[in-house]
Design a protein around this motif. Structure first.
Motif, short mmCIF file in Angstrom:
data_model
loop_
_atom_site.label_atom_id
_atom_site.label_comp_id
_atom_site.label_asym_id
_atom_site.label_seq_id
_atom_site.Cartn_x
_atom_site.Cartn_y
_atom_site.Cartn_z
N GLY A 1 10.87 23.01 -38.50
CA GLY A 1 10.33 23.07 -39.85
C GLY A 1 9.87 24.41 -40.38
N PHE A 2 9.84 25.46 -39.57
CA PHE A 2 9.45 26.76 -40.11
C PHE A 2 10.40 27.19 -41.23
N PHE B 1 17.12 29.26 -30.91
CA PHE B 1 17.56 28.67 -32.17
C PHE B 1 16.64 29.08 -33.33
N LEU B 2 16.42 30.39 -33.42
CA LEU B 2 15.62 30.94 -34.51
C LEU B 2 16.49 31.08 -35.75
N SER B 3 15.97 30.60 -36.88
CA SER B 3 16.74 30.58 -38.11
C SER B 3 16.99 31.98 -38.65
N PHE C 1 1.90 22.60 -41.11
CA PHE C 1 0.77 23.22 -41.80
C PHE C 1 1.26 24.28 -42.79
N LEU C 2 2.21 25.12 -42.39
CA LEU C 2 2.71 26.17 -43.29
C LEU C 2 3.47 25.56 -44.46
N GLN C 3 4.15 24.44 -44.24
CA GLN C 3 4.78 23.75 -45.37
C GLN C 3 3.72 23.28 -46.36
N ALA D 1 -2.18 23.39 -32.11
CA ALA D 1 -0.98 22.73 -32.59
C ALA D 1 0.23 23.24 -31.83
N ASP D 2 1.26 22.40 -31.75
CA ASP D 2 2.54 22.88 -31.23
C ASP D 2 3.34 23.45 -32.39
N GLY D 3 4.59 23.86 -32.12
CA GLY D 3 5.39 24.48 -33.17
C GLY D 3 5.62 23.56 -34.35
N ASP D 4 5.91 22.28 -34.09
CA ASP D 4 6.12 21.33 -35.17
C ASP D 4 4.87 21.20 -36.03
#
Length: 464
Positions: free
Chosen positions: A388-389, A417-419, A176-178, A168-171
């Motif tokens: 979406g993380f 652009f890390l939250s 999946f984590l959501q 999977a890519d980051g999105d």
């Protein structure tokens, strides 16, 4: 930020139940796209830091993971191939073998060691996320995902995931984590189905077929060749600098309505300052040397991907420029660097058409040509903005901070652009591995100098 983490031996978390009878015959097989195969063996890690307490987070997340794997059968599977020596026919066998899960604890508070706001060191991820054991990254027989949940004395916790990028890519991983969070929060009598139905079959997206030469070239660029001596730097691009660049660009384009995005401004700052740091005070530096920028673009909307598709669906777009152009040999200031990025972004649809016709920027390059174009002077940026993380919720709300790590590749890189809630008003966080030790201080000095430079008069006039 040194502290002890006690880890339990990993346990294998499998899907909560077998698929309904009649749905499958034998082991399901999910074919990998040529885009997936470009990242075989390349590992990425994400660390989500939560300051909102959850009752027994380890058990809650383990339960949510097991429930989610029932719907994300690919994540619980393993790579396989009809021919053991041919990666071009790789697929995922949905064997249900599961995900290694590590429960851990730390006898301190998150804030005791600056986990909520301080510059992040990569050694922390060694304690808060599980890495693949092989030095070369993910092997074909390895699980496609590893997970660790660490409880802290303050009630906060971290969720560390490391995965094979071919999955999977980051999105896709954020989606999946959501789902894991959604199903972890669900009551036992709820309908245990994620609100976003996952799609992994390649028929759910019309991705251009990459030629074998392009796949091989991308795999070459992703390899960890070592020897570059790149250092990790957690950098903040000040919000005042970003706003100044945006204002200057808007003023210069008053006639055509052009504007500069936060992504373009922050990446332009890093690209220019890094290039200047490498050039340094060398009067003989060849300013005509290539200094390309590569940045990843989510193209789901461009290719009509089905909602819920979580395979690889991002393209690396290239902005070609010389060191002189990036460092600012012209009179246009930061506007010229922003324009280089804008032009590359505008060409994404054309790039997809070219790829669909069997072409691509790197298709005809040999290894020597790629080494020259994508060596130390190059910069690769992956943006985690809006993927979406920061929307994953395991019961105590969204994460206070998101940190990432990628396997060192041929091209110096930046995870942008890390939250981070605690520093959101200060600017944009960039986790970089893009300069050698001898250029680190110069990079930081260049960024500080740019941040404190006097803004041109037309920018100040804009606010009047």
């Amino acid at each position: 930020m040194s502290f002890a983490v006690s880890k339990c031996p990993p346990v294998m978390v499998r899907p909560s139940m077998e698929p309904a009878l009649g749905k499958t015959t034998g082991t399901q097989v999910v074919q990998l796209s040529s885009w997936d195969r470009s990242y075989v063996g390349f590992q990425v890690a994400a660390l989500l830091i939560f300051d909102g307490p959850v009752h027994q987070p380890v058990e809650a997340i383990r339960k949510g993971l097991s429930r989610a794997l029932l719907h994300y059968q690919t994540v619980a599977g393993r790579l396989a191939a009809a021919d053991d020596d041919d990666d071009s026919v790789l697929h995922v066998a949905c064997t249900g073998e599961g995900v290694p899960f590590v429960a851990a604890s730390a006898g301190c508070a998150l804030q005791d060691h600056g986990l909520l706001d301080a510059p992040f060191s990569m050694s922390l991820l060694d304690r808060l996320a599980v890495a693949y054991p092989a030095a070369e990254g993910c092997r074909r027989t390895d699980p496609l995902l590893l997970m660790q949940v660490t409880e802290f004395a303050c009630g906060g916790f971290t969720v560390g995931v490391t995965w094979n990028h071919t999955l999977a890519d980051g999105d896709g991983m954020a989606q999946f984590l959501q789902a894991v969070g959604e199903l972890a929060r669900a009551e036992a009598d709820d309908v245990l189905v994620p609100s976003v139905a996952p799609v992994r079959d390649g028929r759910g997206v019309s991705l251009p077929l990459l030629s074998p030469q392009v796949v091989a070239a991308k795999q070459w660029l992703m390899l960890d060749r070592g020897g570059m001596g790149l250092v990790y730097l957690d950098i903040t691009v000040p919000v005042k600098l970003i706003n100044r660049i945006k204002s200057e660009y808007k003023a210069a384009h008053a006639d055509d309505g052009g504007y500069c995005t936060t992504f373009e401004a922050a990446v332009a700052v890093l690209w220019r300052c890094r290039t200047r740091a490498i050039i340094g005070d060398d009067p003989d530096y060849d300013m005509s040397m290539p200094a390309p920028l590569a940045f990843f673009v989510n193209v789901r909307k461009h290719v009509g991907a089905a909602a819920g598709y979580y395979g690889n669906c991002a393209v690396a777009q290239l902005a070609f420029a010389t060191a002189g152009e990036v460092a600012g040999a012209g009179d246009g200031g930061m506007n010229e660097v922003v324009d280089l990025i804008k032009r590359a972004k505008d060409q994404v649809p054309e790039l997809l058409r070219t790829m669909g016709a069997g072409g691509g920027v790197v298709e005809d390059m040999g290894e020597e040509e790629m080494a020259a174009a994508f060596g130390y002077n190059a910069l690769m940026v992956t943006s985690w903005r809006n993927i979406g993380f920061d929307r994953a919720d395991f019961g105590g709300g969204a994460p206070a901070r998101v940190v990432g790590r990628w396997q060192q590749s041929t091209v110096p890189g930046c995870m942008a652009f890390l939250s981070c809630k605690a520093t959101a008003g200060d600017g944009e966080r960039l986790l970089t591995q893009c300069v050698r030790e001898e250029h680190a201080a110069a990079l930081l000095a260049e960024m500080d100098q740019l941040a404190h430079a006097h803004a041109p008069s037309y920018a100040s006039a804009l606010s009047n």
